[in-house]
Design an enzyme around this catalytic site. Structure first.
Site, PDB file in Angstrom:
ATOM      1  CB  THR A  23     -12.478 -90.834   1.829  1.00  0.00           C
ATOM      2  OG1 THR A  23     -11.434 -91.306   2.680  1.00  0.00           O
ATOM      3  CG2 THR A  23     -12.031 -90.939   0.386  1.00  0.00           C
ATOM      4  CB  SER A  64     -14.081 -91.538  10.326  1.00  0.00           C
ATOM      5  OG  SER A  64     -13.460 -92.574   9.596  1.00  0.00           O
ATOM      6  CB  THR A  97     -15.280 -95.936   4.867  1.00  0.00           C
ATOM      7  OG1 THR A  97     -13.912 -95.766   4.460  1.00  0.00           O
ATOM      8  CG2 THR A  97     -16.207 -95.371   3.809  1.00  0.00           C
ATOM      9  CG  ASP A  98     -10.461 -95.222   8.046  1.00  0.00           C
ATOM     10  OD1 ASP A  98     -10.566 -95.976   7.061  1.00  0.00           O
ATOM     11  OD2 ASP A  98      -9.526 -94.415   8.184  1.00  0.00           O
TER      12      ASP A  98
END
Length: 337
Positions: A23, A64, A97-98
């Protein structure tokens, strides 16, 4: 690619920035999605070159959630290799961030040096009118260049909060401080300084090795039986992480399934689905003690996703040898008390 004035670089720590997508790099225009390069992201942080002598590499350009284990391994391995360079004082990884916490934890298992590796990302896409990406990049570079951050291993830095990789977990899908818990914070970015609040206990690093084994994660819910545990073993999993109830409890058919698959050579790690407290010793049917009796290895307060990375790395280090894998994990995780 190196950046900045060479004369200035002599007086500043050298930091390697690895861009992977996510992101933090994503630009959306209607239904179209594109990803900015690392250099383009650094251009949005005017003071970046004042904080450190920077070099930047585009390692991946992926969100990710689309990363496979080969990409996970590449990011963790490259971060550790760059941190081992004599001319580098720190590494920053720009990441989605996932699954950031899992990749950061793998890097932490492999990183034995003093120089910090700092993972950061963003909750809002690049180009957002009040995006969090530039500030997070700036803070991550500041931490990576700080003498105070030496010998703390791999860190996660978003929203000015700095957390050890082993304790980081994404707990909110929208908050600008998505990682926690707050009790695990090792420090905070305040103005132009990284304020370190506490020491970080570090493990001995494992050698970097290819992630070539299948490890499945099974999370329990009310009334779950052992079907998914057996299915994972039947699908060829060398290891299974069981995210059990409470302090490591489960229905009896799950215990029976674990007994079945461990007898077949599959390694089973026992984690808790609770956010805090972890697995601890309890007597009785379906308890952590019962799981230990049928060959499962408890992993303390590690969550299931990190326990899976632990098992993947242990299998890689041991070449898939079950007994060596068990011993490596038991040496890193406390026995339930």
């Amino acid at each position: 690619m190196e950046r900045g004035d060479p004369e200035v670089q002599v007086t500043r720590p050298r930091v390697c920035v690895l861009a992977t997508g996510g992101t933090i790099a994503t630009v959306t225009r209607g239904d179209r999605v594109s990803l900015r390069t690392g250099e383009e992201l650094l251009a949005e942080v005017p003071e970046a070159d004042e904080l450190a002598a920077l070099e930047c590499r585009d390692l991946l350009r992926l969100p990710s959630h689309l990363m496979g284990l080969d990409a996970v391994e590449l990011v963790a391995r490259t971060a550790v290799m760059e941190a081992a360079r004599e001319d580098i004082g720190g590494v920053v990884v720009l990441h989605g961030t996932d699954i950031l916490e899992e990749v950061a934890f793998l890097a932490d298992l492999w990183h034995g040096g003093d120089d910090p590796i700092v993972f950061t990302g963003a909750q809002r896409p690049a180009g957002h009118p009040v995006g969090d990406g530039p500030a997070n990049i700036r803070d991550a570079i500041l931490v990576a260049a700080s003498e105070v951050a030496r010998d703390v291993g791999v860190l996660v830095c978003l929203g000015g909060t700095v957390i050890p990789a082993a304790a980081a977990g994404k707990r909110h899908t929208a908050s600008l401080e998505p990682f926690g818990p707050a009790r695990a914070t090792v420090g905070q970015v305040a103005g132009d300084a990284f304020l370190r609040h506490q020491a970080v206990a570090r493990r001995d690093a494992w050698p970097v090795a290819p992630l070539g084994h299948r490890v499945d994660l099974v999370r329990l819910a009310a009334g779950t039986d052992g079907a998914l545990v057996r299915a994972a073993a039947d699908a060829g999993a060398a290891g299974i992480v069981l995210e059990a109830f409470g302090a490591g409890t489960a229905p009896m058919d799950v215990v029976t399934a674990v007994d079945d698959v461990t007898r077949r050579g599959t390694i089973v790690l026992l984690a808790s689905r609770c956010e805090s407290g972890g697995v601890w010793s309890q007597p009785g049917d379906g308890s952590a003690n019962h799981f230990a009796a049928v060959g499962a290895v408890a992993v303390g307060d590690l969550d299931g996703a990190k326990a899976r990375m632990l098992l993947l790395a242990a299998l890689a280090t041991s070449g898939g040898d079950p007994e060596a894998t068990r011993k490596a994990i038991e040496a890193l995780t406390p026995t339930p008390a």
